[in-house]
Enzyme design. Structure first.
Site, short mmCIF file in Angstrom:
data_model
loop_
_atom_site.label_atom_id
_atom_site.label_comp_id
_atom_site.label_asym_id
_atom_site.label_seq_id
_atom_site.Cartn_x
_atom_site.Cartn_y
_atom_site.Cartn_z
N HIS A 197 -5.26 16.71 17.86
CA HIS A 197 -4.92 18.12 18.02
C HIS A 197 -3.51 18.37 17.49
CE1 HIS A 197 -3.42 16.48 21.98
NE2 HIS A 197 -2.37 17.19 21.62
P1 TYD Z 1 -6.58 15.25 26.47
O1 TYD Z 1 -6.09 16.56 25.91
O2 TYD Z 1 -7.97 14.84 26.17
O3 TYD Z 1 -5.57 14.10 26.08
P2 TYD Z 1 -5.26 13.49 24.60
O4 TYD Z 1 -5.10 14.68 23.69
O5 TYD Z 1 -4.02 12.71 24.79
O6 TYD Z 1 -6.36 12.61 24.19
O7 TYD Z 1 -6.36 15.33 28.06
C1 TYD Z 1 -7.15 14.60 28.96
C2 TYD Z 1 -7.37 15.44 30.23
O8 TYD Z 1 -6.14 15.64 30.93
C3 TYD Z 1 -7.94 16.81 29.94
O9 TYD Z 1 -8.91 17.06 30.93
C4 TYD Z 1 -6.77 17.75 30.14
C5 TYD Z 1 -5.91 17.01 31.14
N1 TYD Z 1 -4.47 17.26 30.99
C6 TYD Z 1 -3.79 17.95 31.97
O10 TYD Z 1 -4.38 18.41 32.98
N2 TYD Z 1 -2.45 18.13 31.84
C7 TYD Z 1 -1.77 17.65 30.78
O11 TYD Z 1 -0.53 17.83 30.72
C8 TYD Z 1 -2.48 16.94 29.74
C9 TYD Z 1 -1.78 16.41 28.53
C10 TYD Z 1 -3.83 16.78 29.90
#
Ligand code: TYD
Length: 136
Positions: free
Chosen positions: A49
């Site tokens: 992303h």
């Molecule tokens: P995700 O966006 O999939 O992480 P990455 O991009 O690092 O692979 O996030 C995983 C889960 O955590 C998703 O359900 C959203 C949640 N999340 C939060 O609640 N708060 C946050 O600050 C972040 C980064 C993720």
């Protein structure tokens, strides 16, 4: 593409090392959120992303991982292997994190609280977004 990798000041003596990070002094933004990834399974790629306005500093405080940065024109791979290294990721930058060692702990300092609206999760949307951004 310029990679902004910080080497944080280490306060070290015979007892070991300590690093202190202050917003605006060591980190170029107000830190509104801290999160960390650990226990990342072998072969996993995360991220995929970009952010419309969020800025981040990534620090692999234990173990190692790699970060692919992509500004839509150029890609760079940045290894994070030292607890004193911080990788600055500006907004409008696609990122993928991978090659996590089993013991890796990746800490992220973020300039904003979590806001799904700030994410661009589709690569084509990302290219469209930055093309529009550049046109203005
Ligand atoms: P995700 O966006 O999939 O992480 P990455 O991009 O690092 O692979 O996030 C995983 C889960 O955590 C998703 O359900 C959203 C949640 N999340 C939060 O609640 N708060 C946050 O600050 C972040 C980064 C993720």
């Amino acid at each position: 593409m310029q990679i902004m990798k910080y080497a944080f000041q280490q306060h070290g003596d015979e007892r070991g090392h300590l690093i202190a990070l202050e917003e605006f002094n060591d980190i170029p933004f107000r830190i509104k959120r801290v999160y960390y990834l650990y226990d990342t399974k072998e072969g996993v790629h995360r991220g995929f992303h970009a952010h419309k306005s969020l800025k981040q500093i990534l620090i692999c405080i234990h173990g190692s991982c790699k970060v692919l940065l992509d500004n839509g024109k150029e890609k760079k791979i940045v290894p994070l292997e030292k607890p004193y290294e911080g990788l600055y990721i500006p907004h409008n930058m696609w990122r993928e994190m991978y090659d996590f060692s089993p013991d890796a702990v990746l800490v992220v300092l973020a300039s904003e609280v979590y806001n799904e609206e700030d994410y661009i999760r589709n690569y084509d949307d990302f290219l469209t977004f930055i093309a529009k951004h550049e046109a203005n």
